[in-house]
Design an enzyme around this catalytic site. Structure first.
Site, PDB file in Angstrom:
ATOM      1  N   GLU A 154      10.873 -57.713 -25.264  1.00  0.00           N
ATOM      2  CA  GLU A 154      10.590 -58.081 -23.985  1.00  0.00           C
ATOM      3  C   GLU A 154       9.508 -59.719 -24.136  1.00  0.00           C
ATOM      4  O   GLU A 154       8.994 -60.212 -23.183  1.00  0.00           O
ATOM      5  CB  GLU A 154       9.786 -57.431 -24.071  1.00  0.00           C
ATOM      6  CG  GLU A 154       9.825 -56.302 -22.596  1.00  0.00           C
ATOM      7  CD  GLU A 154      10.561 -56.065 -21.828  1.00  0.00           C
ATOM      8  OE1 GLU A 154      10.780 -56.948 -20.824  1.00  0.00           O
ATOM      9  OE2 GLU A 154      11.456 -55.984 -21.713  1.00  0.00           O
TER      10      GLU A 154
ATOM     11  N   SER B 107      -4.426   2.530   2.505  1.00  0.00           N
ATOM     12  CA  SER B 107      -4.904   3.973   1.869  1.00  0.00           C
ATOM     13  C   SER B 107      -4.812   3.236   0.457  1.00  0.00           C
ATOM     14  O   SER B 107      -5.168   3.899  -0.618  1.00  0.00           O
ATOM     15  CB  SER B 107      -3.216   4.998   2.131  1.00  0.00           C
ATOM     16  OG  SER B 107      -2.771   5.488   2.122  1.00  0.00           O
TER      17      SER B 107
END
Length: 785
Positions: free
Chosen positions: A175, A454
């Site tokens: 780069e 329940s």
């Protein structure tokens, strides 16, 4: 001559003005650069971890279970394993090289260990180098999620010293070869790009240095215009003048975009190495370094997952450059070109693998941290999630609901939610927010408020046991008419029958509504509502008779809190999903310790828990007696709401509390009772995660008496119509023969201690009888209890 001097003066003044303009322009840009570089450069997401896996000899773990957890934690297979985060499995032996990790107690370096297994679990743990035994081998926890800022950028920030030399040299060779000598821009590269653009008649090439790329990433857009390039070059020069090359390169290595994982952007080489290869930068091979550096040219074009062929071509170009510049030899080049592009499976989905659990983590963090703290400060959150239990839960819920869908006309409309907690600590181990637990969206475990039916009855019976009732007390299961503001309420039992005068424990076991209403109205609604609050329900319940049958809405998480207290002998422990929170620098910010408060007397809760065991032994959950859990003596309660809209089961083993809800999001009937819907799902989950036997340790003052279940008086002998029940002192029926412990009692050791063969132990409860095998029609009948 005068004209020449005049022209020279104009040119000089113009140059001065241009220089002044450039200086002024540069000065105007300087605050923007300094603000970004000298403040917080990135908004770091909070990272969420599962609980660390602590391995020890005797642990009931198999090699496959360990391998599953290693893969979740991003470990990779190597033969032989040498670098951090690697392992090798050879039949009953697993060799692991752990990663160094900052735990709340401090940094724990990498360790190289060999684990040997037998049929019972881990047989030995030894150090690889000298064979010395290791008492405790702790693995770094799996990263299970993160809370991202609005930009959805994710990165692992590293320092310059953490960038391997080969990586740095490769990056610069490809780069920016003159990075350490140029002033932030490369005039030669700019001129070369200028000529190329003129020949093409458009902007086709850039001459950007690494510094210019960093400026573009931090401050500018990707627009290719002269004004943008001029601004980029100016800022690059200013950046190089102000900051060191090492600082600029480190920032670039942490900032550069290298991929996309769903809505999460992969930034920086450290995270990219973990994402694609499950390796730290120090562990990357030359071929893997070349792959990552090659991504800079085009993260989407050269993505190894989407475009492996192009990525491989780009890797070869970078490897050739590495060989050309002397970074690797020709032999190393040949070996690198033979490496597979990816040597392990990439984890997708932004690491947010368990969204329902992360919802709870975020919810519990809000009491101490603001939302922006979770998205910007890089917090490290250590949670209670057990990956093995979570995976088992998800699969069990998905498969069980699919089976229910085939049996029911409602088919794909059936949904489910489930929560698993540690019975002793209140730690949340796993959550499923739906039948497809991985999908984002509505979290039913935390947010779905449904009537519980329940499931509320144990609250009623616990209150009764606190107020003079016993498990053998007679209760009237007969019709009742109660006036309400809207008329007269005349409830009925599910089987449409009255059972007359019955023992309290039988009314609970068979979930008889009429007996529960008579009991609850006698005890008092206000006392029952207070009991629900003491058990951990946080909201107000209206004082209406219908609440006795569960006519109130709760989320599965709220139900789990109530049953957690019941399972923990009446000691309230807030359910928690978090252990500790650390800052980005690994300093401890908050510790979520175990909080315990006694809300009920253990002896009273022991009676209730024994009654809940009878639910499984002979009542509405007796279907568990026909499967693999028959000998575990589990406790729990079914729940069904009006018109079969909701199906529930909540229960516990020796080590886990588990709540399951099954229903429909549109609140239409699902056509399943608690016994036919939620119970099979619960059974599958508990079987898969492993259920230890539930051995209730009775308080020392508990007395045991045999009750005639027909006459409801003390029984002289062990007959078919008698049952042995525990009583508090002074509440027991007069005994025919004095007893202090049941003949068939199993000796129970204190929690966490194993009884020695010659050690005397106190009396324990009689475990419920295993129900005889039932036929097909008995099974069908059980679905409607």
């Amino acid at each position: 001559m005068k004209r020449f001097l005049l022209i020279s003066l104009v040119v000089l003044l113009s140059l001065c003005l241009m220089i002044a303009a450039l200086v002024f322009y540069g000065l105007s840009l300087r605050p923007e650069i300094e603000a970004r570089f000298e403040g917080q450069r990135w908004s770091l997401p909070a990272i969420v971890y599962a609980r660390p896996l602590e391995l020890y000899v005797g642990q009931p773990l198999t090699p496959s279970m360990l391998e599953d957890e290693l893969l979740l934690s991003g470990y990779r297979q190597e033969s032989p394993p040498k670098s951090e985060g690697s392992y090798e499995r050879q039949k009953m032996t697993v060799t692991v090289v752990s990663r160094g990790f900052y735990f709340p107690s401090g940094f724990e370096p990498s360790r190289h260990a060999v684990l040997t297994f037998n049929n019972d679990g881990i047989a030995a743990i030894t150090a690889s180098d000298d064979g010395q035994p290791i008492d405790l081998f702790r693995l770094d926890p799996a990263r299970i999620g993160s809370f991202h800022p609005t930009a959805h950028e994710d990165r692992i920030v590293v320092t310059y010293d953490e960038l391997p030399p080969l990586f740095v040299k490769t990056l610069l060779a490809v780069e920016d070869q003159n990075f350490f000598s140029n002033p932030g821009v490369s005039p030669l590269a700019i001129f070369r790009a200028f000529l190329a653009n003129i020949r093409a008649g458009a902007t086709v090439q850039g001459g950007s240095t690494i510094t210019q790329q960093l400026v573009k990433n931090l401050f500018l857009t990707n627009q290719r215009t002269f004004s943008r390039k001029f601004r980029e070059a100016t800022m690059a020069v200013l950046l190089s003048a102000k900051y060191s090359k090492q600082e600029i390169l480190t920032t670039y290595a942490n900032e550069v975009a290298l991929g996309q994982d769903g809505n999460r952007a992969i930034h920086g080489f450290a995270l990219a190495g973990q994402y694609f290869f499950h390796r730290t930068l120090a562990d990357l091979s030359p071929a893997q370094i070349a792959t990552l550096v090659g991504l800079i040219k085009g993260p989407s074009v050269y993505d190894p997952l989407r475009h492996p062929d192009k990525s491989l071509e780009r890797r070869q170009v970078v490897l050739a450059k590495m060989a050309e510049t002397g970074l690797i030899s020709q032999e190393e080049l040949a070996a690198a070109n033979k490496e597979p592009l990816l040597d392990t499976e990439v984890q997708r989905g932004g690491f947010n693998r368990f969204p329902a659990f992360l919802d709870l983590v975020r919810q519990q963090l809000t009491s101490q941290f603001q939302e922006k703290d979770l998205k910007t400060d890089g917090l490290q959150i250590m949670t209670t999630l057990d990956p093995r239990v979570q995976f088992k839960l998800e699969k069990s819920v998905h498969d069980s609901v699919a089976r229910l869908g085939k049996r029911s006309k409602r088919g794909n409309n059936i949904e489910a939610a489930a929560i698993v907690t540690n019975r002793n600590s209140g730690e949340v181990l796993a959550i499923a927010g739906g039948k497809d637990p991985v999908s984002l969206g509505f979290n039913r475990a935390l947010s779905a408020r449904r009537q519980i039916g329940s499931l509320f009855k144990p609250v009623v019976y616990l209150t009764a046991l606190e107020n003079g009732y016993t498990l053998g007390s007679p209760v009237e299961d007969v019709a009742v008419n109660l006036p309400t503001g809207q008329g007269v309420w005349s409830p009925d039992n599910f089987d449409r029958r009255e059972h007359g005068r019955v023992a309290l424990y039988r009314a609970l076991a068979h979930s008889w509504n009429l007996a529960t209403i008579h009991l609850g109205m006698d005890v008092g609604l206000e006392k029952i509502i207070a009991s629900a609050g003491r058990l951990g329900f946080p909201r107000q319940i209206p004082a209406l008779p219908s609440i006795l049958l569960g006519a109130m809405e709760m989320t599965p998480f709220e139900v789990a809190q109530i049953y957690q207290t019941i399972a923990a002998d009446g000691f309230y422990t807030p359910l928690r999903a978090i252990n500790t929170v650390m800052a980005a620098d690994h300093s401890l910010l908050s510790q979520y310790g175990l909080t315990v408060e006694q809300r009920f007397q253990p002896a009273t809760v022991f009676l209730l828990d024994y009654g809940l065991q009878r639910v499984v032994a002979e009542g509405t959950a007796s279907g568990l007696q026909r499967g693999k859990l028959a000998d575990k003596h589990l406790a729990g309660k079914t729940g069904t709401t009006n018109d079969l809209r909701d199906s529930w089961f909540s229960g516990f083993s020796g080590d886990h509390v588990l709540v399951v809800w099954v229903g429909r999001d549109d609140n239409k009937p699902v056509g399943l009772t608690g016994a036919s819907g939620a119970l099979p799902v619960w059974e599958q989950i508990m079987t898969d995660i492993g259920a230890s036997p539930l051995v209730l340790t009775p308080p020392t003052d508990i007395l045991w008496r045999r009750l005639d279940t027909v006459a409801l008086v003390a029984a002289d002998n062990d007959t078919q119509s008698s049952v042995l029940l525990p009583y508090l002192p002074g509440t027991e029926p007069p005994p025919a023969v004095e007893k202090t412990a049941p003949p068939e009692a199993i000796a129970a050791s204190p929690p966490g201690a194993a009884a020695k063969p010659d050690q005397a132990t106190g009396p324990a409860k009689p475990l419920p009888r295993v129900q005889e095998k039932k036929g097909f029609f008995d099974t069908v009948r059980g679905w409607f209890q």
